[in-house]
Design a protein around this motif. Sequence first.
Motif, PDB file in Angstrom:
ATOM      1  N   ILE A 497       0.858  -1.189   0.000  1.00  0.00           N
ATOM      2  CA  ILE A 497       0.000   0.000   0.000  1.00  0.00           C
ATOM      3  C   ILE A 497       0.894   1.239   0.000  1.00  0.00           C
ATOM      4  O   ILE A 497       1.926   1.270   0.664  1.00  0.00           O
ATOM      5  N   PHE A 498       0.478   2.267  -0.739  1.00  0.00           N
ATOM      6  CA  PHE A 498       1.226   3.521  -0.802  1.00  0.00           C
ATOM      7  C   PHE A 498       0.343   4.657  -0.288  1.00  0.00           C
ATOM      8  O   PHE A 498      -0.793   4.820  -0.736  1.00  0.00           O
ATOM      9  N   LEU A 499       0.861   5.393   0.661  1.00  0.00           N
ATOM     10  CA  LEU A 499       0.219   6.634   1.107  1.00  0.00           C
ATOM     11  C   LEU A 499       1.108   7.782   0.681  1.00  0.00           C
ATOM     12  O   LEU A 499       2.232   7.929   1.153  1.00  0.00           O
ATOM     13  N   TRP A 500       0.597   8.574  -0.247  1.00  0.00           N
ATOM     14  CA  TRP A 500       1.322   9.745  -0.739  1.00  0.00           C
ATOM     15  C   TRP A 500       0.715  10.986  -0.092  1.00  0.00           C
ATOM     16  O   TRP A 500      -0.453  11.311  -0.331  1.00  0.00           O
ATOM     17  N   ASP A 501       1.508  11.638   0.725  1.00  0.00           N
ATOM     18  CA  ASP A 501       1.071  12.888   1.345  1.00  0.00           C
ATOM     19  C   ASP A 501       1.235  14.001   0.313  1.00  0.00           C
ATOM     20  O   ASP A 501       2.332  14.494   0.068  1.00  0.00           O
ATOM     21  N   GLU A 502       0.122  14.392  -0.311  1.00  0.00           N
ATOM     22  CA  GLU A 502       0.122  15.435  -1.336  1.00  0.00           C
ATOM     23  C   GLU A 502      -0.478  16.731  -0.793  1.00  0.00           C
ATOM     24  O   GLU A 502      -1.179  17.451  -1.494  1.00  0.00           O
ATOM     25  N   ALA A 503      -0.176  17.015   0.468  1.00  0.00           N
ATOM     26  CA  ALA A 503      -0.737  18.208   1.102  1.00  0.00           C
ATOM     27  C   ALA A 503      -0.493  19.458   0.277  1.00  0.00           C
ATOM     28  O   ALA A 503      -1.349  20.341   0.191  1.00  0.00           O
ATOM     29  N   TRP A 504       0.683  19.540  -0.343  1.00  0.00           N
ATOM     30  CA  TRP A 504       1.057  20.730  -1.111  1.00  0.00           C
ATOM     31  C   TRP A 504       0.939  20.504  -2.617  1.00  0.00           C
ATOM     32  O   TRP A 504       1.505  21.249  -3.397  1.00  0.00           O
ATOM     33  N   PHE A 505       0.196  19.474  -3.017  1.00  0.00           N
ATOM     34  CA  PHE A 505       0.246  19.062  -4.428  1.00  0.00           C
ATOM     35  C   PHE A 505      -1.135  18.852  -5.032  1.00  0.00           C
ATOM     36  O   PHE A 505      -1.261  18.252  -6.097  1.00  0.00           O
ATOM     37  N   ALA A 506      -2.186  19.372  -4.391  1.00  0.00           N
ATOM     38  CA  ALA A 506      -3.535  19.138  -4.906  1.00  0.00           C
ATOM     39  C   ALA A 506      -3.714  19.717  -6.307  1.00  0.00           C
ATOM     40  O   ALA A 506      -4.468  19.178  -7.116  1.00  0.00           O
ATOM     41  N   PHE A 507      -3.029  20.794  -6.614  1.00  0.00           N
ATOM     42  CA  PHE A 507      -3.172  21.449  -7.913  1.00  0.00           C
ATOM     43  C   PHE A 507      -2.585  20.636  -9.055  1.00  0.00           C
ATOM     44  O   PHE A 507      -2.891  20.866 -10.231  1.00  0.00           O
ATOM     45  N   ALA A 508      -1.717  19.658  -8.736  1.00  0.00           N
ATOM     46  CA  ALA A 508      -0.939  18.961  -9.764  1.00  0.00           C
ATOM     47  C   ALA A 508      -1.802  18.171 -10.729  1.00  0.00           C
ATOM     48  O   ALA A 508      -1.401  17.928 -11.872  1.00  0.00           O
ATOM     49  N   ARG A 568      -2.687  -0.109  -5.038  1.00  0.00           N
ATOM     50  CA  ARG A 568      -3.274   0.309  -3.771  1.00  0.00           C
ATOM     51  C   ARG A 568      -2.660   1.652  -3.376  1.00  0.00           C
ATOM     52  O   ARG A 568      -1.624   1.708  -2.719  1.00  0.00           O
ATOM     53  N   ALA A 569      -3.304   2.736  -3.794  1.00  0.00           N
ATOM     54  CA  ALA A 569      -2.751   4.073  -3.575  1.00  0.00           C
ATOM     55  C   ALA A 569      -3.756   4.964  -2.851  1.00  0.00           C
ATOM     56  O   ALA A 569      -4.952   4.962  -3.174  1.00  0.00           O
ATOM     57  N   TYR A 570      -3.239   5.734  -1.894  1.00  0.00           N
ATOM     58  CA  TYR A 570      -4.015   6.733  -1.160  1.00  0.00           C
ATOM     59  C   TYR A 570      -3.280   8.063  -1.253  1.00  0.00           C
ATOM     60  O   TYR A 570      -2.039   8.101  -1.208  1.00  0.00           O
ATOM     61  N   ALA A 571      -4.029   9.135  -1.371  1.00  0.00           N
ATOM     62  CA  ALA A 571      -3.433  10.471  -1.376  1.00  0.00           C
ATOM     63  C   ALA A 571      -4.222  11.371  -0.449  1.00  0.00           C
ATOM     64  O   ALA A 571      -5.463  11.372  -0.474  1.00  0.00           O
ATOM     65  N   THR A 572      -3.520  12.106   0.384  1.00  0.00           N
ATOM     66  CA  THR A 572      -4.158  13.105   1.243  1.00  0.00           C
ATOM     67  C   THR A 572      -3.744  14.481   0.751  1.00  0.00           C
ATOM     68  O   THR A 572      -2.569  14.719   0.477  1.00  0.00           O
ATOM     69  N   GLN A 573      -4.718  15.356   0.609  1.00  0.00           N
ATOM     70  CA  GLN A 573      -4.442  16.676   0.031  1.00  0.00           C
ATOM     71  C   GLN A 573      -5.040  17.789   0.873  1.00  0.00           C
ATOM     72  O   GLN A 573      -6.199  17.705   1.286  1.00  0.00           O
ATOM     73  N   SER A 574      -4.247  18.818   1.092  1.00  0.00           N
ATOM     74  CA  SER A 574      -4.742  20.040   1.741  1.00  0.00           C
ATOM     75  C   SER A 574      -5.309  20.943   0.657  1.00  0.00           C
ATOM     76  O   SER A 574      -4.596  21.770   0.093  1.00  0.00           O
ATOM     77  N   THR A 575      -6.572  20.757   0.367  1.00  0.00           N
ATOM     78  CA  THR A 575      -7.208  21.570  -0.663  1.00  0.00           C
ATOM     79  C   THR A 575      -7.043  23.047  -0.353  1.00  0.00           C
ATOM     80  O   THR A 575      -6.825  23.874  -1.239  1.00  0.00           O
ATOM     81  N   HIS A 576      -7.118  23.380   0.929  1.00  0.00           N
ATOM     82  CA  HIS A 576      -7.042  24.789   1.333  1.00  0.00           C
ATOM     83  C   HIS A 576      -5.646  25.373   1.114  1.00  0.00           C
ATOM     84  O   HIS A 576      -5.488  26.594   1.074  1.00  0.00           O
TER      85      HIS A 576
END
Length: 913
Positions: A497-508, A568-576
């Motif tokens: 399983i991969f958890l990619w913390d994309e907090a600063w990458f939602a725009f990508a 199996r990929a998860y991404a968390t994003q800080s939309t704000h």
Amino acid sequence: MNLQLKKKFPSIRDYYSATQLRADRWSALREAAEGLSRHRADSRQGKKLMTTAEHLFEVLAPIERYWAFPGIHAFEHLRRLLQLGNTGDLSTAVRRIARALTSGAYRRRSIPLSSDEIDNEDYEDEASLAPEARALGRPYFEVLIVDDVSESQERFLRQNLLRMRRVEDPFIYEPVIVPSLEDALIGVLFNYNVQAVVVRPGLSLKSKIELPILSQYLTRVSEAEEVDAIEPHEYGPVSCRLIEKIRPELDAYLVTDRSAEEIAGLDLGRCRRVFYNQEDFQELHLNVLRGVDRRYKSPFFTALKEYSKQPTGVFHAMPISRGKSISRSHWIQDMGAFYGSNIFLAETSATSGGLDSLLEPRGPIKEAQDMAARAFGAKHTFFATNGTSTCNKIVVQSVVRPGDIVLVDRDCHKSHHYGMVLAGASVVYMDSYPLHEHSMYGAVPLREIKHTLLQLLAAGKLDRVRMVLLTNCTFDGIVYNVQRVMEECLAIKKDLIFLWDEAWFAFARFDPTYRQRTAMGVANTLRQTLRTPEAKAAWEAQQEALKDADEAKWLDTRLVPPPDARVRAYATQSTHKTLTSLRQGSMIHVNDQDFKGEVEQAFHEAYMTHTSTSPNYQIIASLDVGRRQVELEGFEFVQKQIESAMSIRRAISDNPLLQKYFRVLTAGDMIPEPFRESGVDAYYDPDHGWADTWHMWREDEFVLDPTRVTLAVGGTGWDGDTFKTKILMDKYGIQINKTSRNTVLFMTNIGTTRSSVAYLIEVLVEIANELDELLDDASKMERRSFDNRVSALIEHVPPLPDFSRFHDAFRAGAETPEGDIRTAFFLAYNEDYCDYIPADDALMQRLEAGEELVSTSFIIPYPPGFPILVPGQVISPEIMSFMRALDVSEIHGYREDLGLRVFTKEALQSVQK
């Protein structure tokens, strides 16, 4: 171009994008046209202006073919006015066009170009209009029609499509007609107004454009697709498929004369409707509007607006609901005046009246989340109203069981470390490559990840390895090659399983260059490619080649995943943080083939654990609207965001005064050469202009996000924190977040304007001038003091420490590095097991003598903001030396009055029993 024009206009190669070139050339054309209206054509100045105008028309001609306003026909009319010497009408028309392009007025109304027509309306910038005024207008977009037709046929298409427009239509659009597949690809990459593409059977293959700044758009596609090999009967279907690959949010419509049976078996990308050899303009018109409306809908925001209009009697929690506790107050009327009434009319704790529950969504929240999943390429999306810190804990708790081994980027956000404690994970911390000179870390090399997995495999523990957790992109802008990481890790453990913390990458997601390095983009790619016969053959061939190979061979080989690997990929994003949302608005995106069968129930429980039962409806509504925005204009805004950052790079790099005290860190500065296979070390070089970075983003192990501009400020004599607080914020009102010992980070976002970029450059120039004056008047001793400060910041920077190790009391054997962080964390709850030791020379001597002291808690200095110690970690002399050398305002987890908190020997013995 003659020498005078070269001096007046920057070279085309000086522009990062054609949109920047277009804007500046129209502005220059306006100046030239106004000048021509004031000077005689046969005068020296008139001839000079005529030459300038002719050159500008030559440059703009190929560009304007891709835009509906002013349109190629109006553009050619302007050109004829110049040739006929009708400078008065030319000046009027060009002035109106230039102002409309700058202000966005052409989106709201028709712009009269003839001097006989009066145009008294103000050319206000769209952003300066009141929200109420803008909301009354109909959103504008453009439809790209791909067909190689004659001028009369083009007129026929345009007129018949525009004839279908009705007053009651929710949107208004203008058509743009291009002849070829290549022109269509350039158009959707260049023209951000395009929201729909109509591909007709008469299109050709090749473009006739000869402007390099436009041709470069084709390189984004040509490397991955053999466009030249496409057969004529494939032009239409391939166009639809490539358009989806470049801008998946667009709607495509195919007009074809082929049979339904032939079309049914083809990959048409995101083609929403196929029209069979007919000119049904009304049906096409309605489908185009329906497709855009599908993205325009914001179900929860709409429900909340409707709720706010309802007359209600409030007999539940929240006195502030409907604003009653404010309107009846004698003392807090200023709060009502500041926020306005709507925010309170929309406040409620009820989940009726068309609203929904975030914890058990079945109505508009569920619909909004499903639309967000579509927009971001996920299979499931979940909203969060208390930030990505909570999102991280939800994902970790839902997929990690006590005792599972998790590979973690050691300098990731602290919420991940606390998530490991809550989940009871056995943690393996992996070190990112250090950038000692600037007191920051990069990212974890793939070789390090593979080595860790192979080490666990050799120890017989691979079955316990559950997840790899990485930050992409990092705060400083280091971006992983996500596909390569996932493929090579799956080659070692196929259900990882991969958890990619994309907090600063939602725009990508909304730029084709960035998208290939996002978790959801790669997950969807792997779902398609892993099941192909080619993937199976490649894996089988590599397995044969690696038979009996040692670890070194595996590390040196680019591994191929097995065809039955699970994505199996998860991404968390800080939309704000990078898109439009109120603070704490975040999303969890899921693309996990085993989510339904294995994770869904645990995810639901973790979501319930960490989500408030009283979520903020305003945040949920802003997430809904933020999704709508990026599906309709994310491509445009991200494009402008990147352009702003590139403008900062160029302005600083080209300015000799700024170069005396500042330096923009390049990819070469922030990514070591072994991780840059392309060899590209800078986006912009004053001697060679802009680098072609498409190949770099496709192949390099790490790339630098250009929207993050790290500025080395050690040459000013101020450390990063002082420069941020005392200079930028206190003196000039420029706000930034991230600093290191000798750098500050400027991040552009979708709200950054050219004016704010210009202000930043003005401020840096003013600072540089003041430093020049200060040093000119400095005494010998003052100059020496300045040089010493600069030297201390640039040359004498403490080296960054690596993760030492977990103490044996928290390990299950010395052959692998994982540690039980949960046991260490809760052991520290017993004060009798803890002691405090001053961080002085005596402590350094004890560590250098080999004494093992173990941290009880997370120690996180700000800056740089990553934990240099975690519970259960052995304190090394290198870590202590780095900590003592830091000159920062706060160190979380450390009390200066008491010292470091460490475990007593008795505590460690109690665990080892």
